[in-house]
Motif scaffolding. Structure first.
Motif, PDB file in Angstrom:
ATOM      1  N   ILE A 112       0.829  -1.201   0.000  1.00 14.36           N
ATOM      2  CA  ILE A 112       0.000   0.000   0.000  1.00 14.36           C
ATOM      3  C   ILE A 112       0.866   1.255   0.000  1.00 14.36           C
ATOM      4  CG2 ILE A 112      -1.816   1.249   1.184  1.00 14.36           C
ATOM      5  CD1 ILE A 112      -2.576  -1.520  -0.001  1.00 14.36           C
ATOM      6  N   HIS A 113       1.893   1.249   0.848  1.00 13.16           N
ATOM      7  CA  HIS A 113       2.787   2.410   0.913  1.00 13.16           C
ATOM      8  C   HIS A 113       3.484   2.626  -0.427  1.00 13.16           C
ATOM      9  CE1 HIS A 113       5.570   5.325   2.729  1.00 13.16           C
ATOM     10  NE2 HIS A 113       6.499   4.749   1.979  1.00 13.16           N
ATOM     11  N   ALA A 114       3.929   1.543  -1.063  1.00 13.92           N
ATOM     12  CA  ALA A 114       4.631   1.664  -2.344  1.00 13.92           C
ATOM     13  C   ALA A 114       3.717   2.259  -3.409  1.00 13.92           C
ATOM     14  CB  ALA A 114       5.144   0.300  -2.788  1.00 13.92           C
ATOM     15  N   ALA A 115       2.445   1.836  -3.433  1.00 17.31           N
ATOM     16  CA  ALA A 115       1.511   2.362  -4.425  1.00 17.31           C
ATOM     17  C   ALA A 115       1.244   3.840  -4.193  1.00 17.31           C
ATOM     18  CB  ALA A 115       0.210   1.569  -4.390  1.00 17.31           C
ATOM     19  N   LEU A 116       1.052   4.231  -2.942  1.00 26.09           N
ATOM     20  CA  LEU A 116       0.814   5.640  -2.638  1.00 26.09           C
ATOM     21  C   LEU A 116       2.073   6.476  -2.880  1.00 26.09           C
ATOM     22  CD1 LEU A 116      -1.374   5.356   0.584  1.00 26.09           C
ATOM     23  CD2 LEU A 116      -2.064   6.373  -1.601  1.00 26.09           C
ATOM     24  N   ASP A 117       3.223   5.918  -2.576  1.00 25.20           N
ATOM     25  CA  ASP A 117       4.480   6.627  -2.820  1.00 25.20           C
ATOM     26  C   ASP A 117       4.677   6.863  -4.312  1.00 25.20           C
ATOM     27  OD1 ASP A 117       7.022   7.737  -1.872  1.00 25.20           O
ATOM     28  OD2 ASP A 117       7.925   6.022  -2.905  1.00 25.20           O
ATOM     29  N   GLU A 118       4.260   5.878  -5.102  1.00 25.29           N
ATOM     30  CA  GLU A 118       4.412   5.979  -6.546  1.00 25.29           C
ATOM     31  C   GLU A 118       3.605   7.138  -7.117  1.00 25.29           C
ATOM     32  OE1 GLU A 118       3.846   2.763 -10.075  1.00 25.29           O
ATOM     33  OE2 GLU A 118       4.632   2.074  -8.165  1.00 25.29           O
ATOM     34  N   VAL A 119       2.479   7.447  -6.497  1.00 17.97           N
ATOM     35  CA  VAL A 119       1.657   8.564  -6.973  1.00 17.97           C
ATOM     36  C   VAL A 119       1.909   9.834  -6.156  1.00 17.97           C
ATOM     37  CG1 VAL A 119      -0.120   7.003  -7.822  1.00 17.97           C
ATOM     38  CG2 VAL A 119      -0.351   7.967  -5.523  1.00 17.97           C
ATOM     39  N   GLY A 120       2.962   9.804  -5.333  1.00 22.80           N
ATOM     40  CA  GLY A 120       3.355  10.988  -4.583  1.00 22.80           C
ATOM     41  C   GLY A 120       2.485  11.321  -3.394  1.00 22.80           C
ATOM     42  N   LEU A 121       1.817  10.315  -2.817  1.00 21.77           N
ATOM     43  CA  LEU A 121       0.905  10.578  -1.705  1.00 21.77           C
ATOM     44  C   LEU A 121       1.185   9.708  -0.481  1.00 21.77           C
ATOM     45  CD1 LEU A 121      -2.508  10.982  -3.576  1.00 21.77           C
ATOM     46  CD2 LEU A 121      -1.105  12.778  -2.549  1.00 21.77           C
ATOM     47  N   ALA A 122       2.409   9.260  -0.325  1.00 23.18           N
ATOM     48  CA  ALA A 122       2.741   8.441   0.845  1.00 23.18           C
ATOM     49  C   ALA A 122       2.467   9.194   2.142  1.00 23.18           C
ATOM     50  CB  ALA A 122       4.201   8.005   0.783  1.00 23.18           C
ATOM     51  N   ASP A 123       2.598  10.521   2.105  1.00 25.19           N
ATOM     52  CA  ASP A 123       2.363  11.319   3.313  1.00 25.19           C
ATOM     53  C   ASP A 123       0.886  11.648   3.530  1.00 25.19           C
ATOM     54  OD1 ASP A 123       2.195  12.958   1.112  1.00 25.19           O
ATOM     55  OD2 ASP A 123       3.123  14.697   2.083  1.00 25.19           O
ATOM     56  N   ARG A 124       0.018  11.141   2.654  1.00 25.38           N
ATOM     57  CA  ARG A 124      -1.426  11.367   2.794  1.00 25.38           C
ATOM     58  C   ARG A 124      -2.164  10.058   3.065  1.00 25.38           C
ATOM     59  NH1 ARG A 124       0.450  15.794   2.697  1.00 25.38           N
ATOM     60  NH2 ARG A 124      -0.271  17.630   1.537  1.00 25.38           N
ATOM     61  N   ALA A 125      -1.441   9.038   3.466  1.00 21.95           N
ATOM     62  CA  ALA A 125      -2.033   7.705   3.624  1.00 21.95           C
ATOM     63  C   ALA A 125      -3.212   7.692   4.586  1.00 21.95           C
ATOM     64  CB  ALA A 125      -0.971   6.714   4.091  1.00 21.95           C
ATOM     65  N   ARG A 126      -3.162   8.542   5.621  1.00 22.45           N
ATOM     66  CA  ARG A 126      -4.224   8.525   6.645  1.00 22.45           C
ATOM     67  C   ARG A 126      -5.298   9.584   6.401  1.00 22.45           C
ATOM     68  NH1 ARG A 126      -1.245   7.224  12.448  1.00 22.45           N
ATOM     69  NH2 ARG A 126      -0.161   5.340  11.752  1.00 22.45           N
ATOM     70  N   HIS A 127      -5.203  10.279   5.288  1.00 23.38           N
ATOM     71  CA  HIS A 127      -6.201  11.295   4.964  1.00 23.38           C
ATOM     72  C   HIS A 127      -7.404  10.642   4.275  1.00 23.38           C
ATOM     73  CE1 HIS A 127      -2.862  13.917   5.805  1.00 23.38           C
ATOM     74  NE2 HIS A 127      -3.578  14.995   5.561  1.00 23.38           N
ATOM     75  N   ARG A 128      -8.580  11.140   4.588  1.00 28.83           N
ATOM     76  CA  ARG A 128      -9.794  10.682   3.911  1.00 28.83           C
ATOM     77  C   ARG A 128     -10.024  11.532   2.659  1.00 28.83           C
ATOM     78  NH1 ARG A 128     -10.527   9.322   9.170  1.00 28.83           N
ATOM     79  NH2 ARG A 128     -11.472   7.265   9.535  1.00 28.83           N
ATOM     80  N   PRO A 129     -10.840  11.037   1.709  1.00 28.76           N
ATOM     81  CA  PRO A 129     -11.045  11.768   0.454  1.00 28.76           C
ATOM     82  C   PRO A 129     -11.438  13.226   0.644  1.00 28.76           C
ATOM     83  CG  PRO A 129     -11.933   9.564   0.244  1.00 28.76           C
ATOM     84  CD  PRO A 129     -11.490   9.712   1.681  1.00 28.76           C
ATOM     85  N   GLY A 130     -12.264  13.519   1.648  1.00 22.23           N
ATOM     86  CA  GLY A 130     -12.692  14.897   1.878  1.00 22.23           C
ATOM     87  C   GLY A 130     -11.556  15.819   2.277  1.00 22.23           C
ATOM     88  N   GLN A 131     -10.425  15.251   2.670  1.00 27.28           N
ATOM     89  CA  GLN A 131      -9.259  16.048   3.056  1.00 27.28           C
ATOM     90  C   GLN A 131      -8.255  16.181   1.919  1.00 27.28           C
ATOM     91  OE1 GLN A 131      -8.529  13.281   6.393  1.00 27.28           O
ATOM     92  NE2 GLN A 131      -8.633  15.071   7.748  1.00 27.28           N
ATOM     93  N   LEU A 132      -8.636  15.691   0.748  1.00 29.01           N
ATOM     94  CA  LEU A 132      -7.739  15.698  -0.417  1.00 29.01           C
ATOM     95  C   LEU A 132      -8.342  16.517  -1.546  1.00 29.01           C
ATOM     96  CD1 LEU A 132      -6.888  11.878  -0.480  1.00 29.01           C
ATOM     97  CD2 LEU A 132      -5.464  13.709   0.475  1.00 29.01           C
TER      98      LEU A 132
END
Length: 245
Positions: free
Chosen positions: A128-148
């Motif tokens: 999961i971290h690798a996929a989010l890191d790949e799209v540049g959002l590893a630091d947003r892993a705990r954010h919900r859609p409304g916070q993005l």
């Protein structure tokens, strides 16, 4: 495992799709034949009602053709059972759409993991971290859609689509709701996928989006009528305008 052989990633042979019957029947696809090379990015364009989304859905196995054949990496998916298609979609096929389809009560990481969990798999935190890191959002892993932002939500949707490392990503207007800067970041992500050996098939109405692809296929009235390779946005726009007359 991503395949990078010379075999076509996606093939359609006389693909025909009709909705309804009798006088109300609408032929969405009319004997379309095409090949999408592996490790390539193909845009599908055409006027409204030309069959773009129907083609994407049939190539991805979301809908079945009435006649003809569809092959994914050489495998005839028109003869697959529903169970076989489900298994194929778990590992070979990824999907990304304009309306991000994120679950608002889940975090970005949970949204990325959700399809795998629904398929009975157990993605690791590293996956999961690798996929989010790949799209540049590893630091947003705990954010919900409304916070993005919208662009960040689309990148979460792309992370969800690529976490299983699909052979082919099918995308339907993935940048249609994004601003220019966010769209550029999505284009860069799709190009990075292709450079890794994956294949992208994208429906779009945007000539700029199509100009980022390796080739653009043009449909009209359910038929494949033209193709442009490595074309500039102006050339894509001009051809699309011709078809809309």
């Amino acid at each position: 495992m991503v395949r990078t052989t010379a075999q076509a990633a996606v093939t359609a042979l006389g693909a025909t799709k009709t909705y309804g019957s009798g006088e109300t029947a609408v032929r969405a696809l009319d004997s379309i034949s095409l090949e999408v090379p592996p490790a390539s990015w193909t845009a599908v364009m055409g006027p409204s009602g030309s069959g773009k989304s129907s083609l994407l859905h049939c190539l991805a196995g979301l809908e079945r053709v009435d006649r003809g054949r569809v092959l994914l990496a050489g495998r005839d998916i028109t003869s697959c059972s529903d169970r076989e298609l489900t298994r194929l979609r778990r590992g070979e096929i990824g999907f990304a759409f304009q309306n991000f389809n994120l679950v608002t009560s889940l975090t970005a990481a949970q949204n990325v993991a959700l399809p795998l969990r629904l398929a009975g798999l157990r993605p690791t935190r590293q996956d999961i971290h690798a996929a989010l890191d790949e799209v540049g959002l590893a630091d947003r892993a705990r954010h919900r859609p409304g916070q993005l932002s919208g662009g960040q939500q689309q990148r979460v949707a792309l992370a969800r689509a690529i976490v299983a490392r699909p052979t082919v990503l099918f995308a339907d207007e993935p940048t249609g709701a994004l601003d220019t800067a966010s769209a550029r970041s999505v284009f860069a992500l799709l190009r990075a996928m292709v450079e890794r050996g994956q294949t992208v098939v994208m429906v779009t109405h945007d000539p700029v989006a199509a100009a980022n692809a390796d080739s653009a296929l043009f449909l009209r009235d359910g038929r494949l009528v033209d193709r442009l390779d490595r074309a500039a946005a102006a050339a894509v726009a001009a051809r699309l305008a011709d078809l809309e007359r």
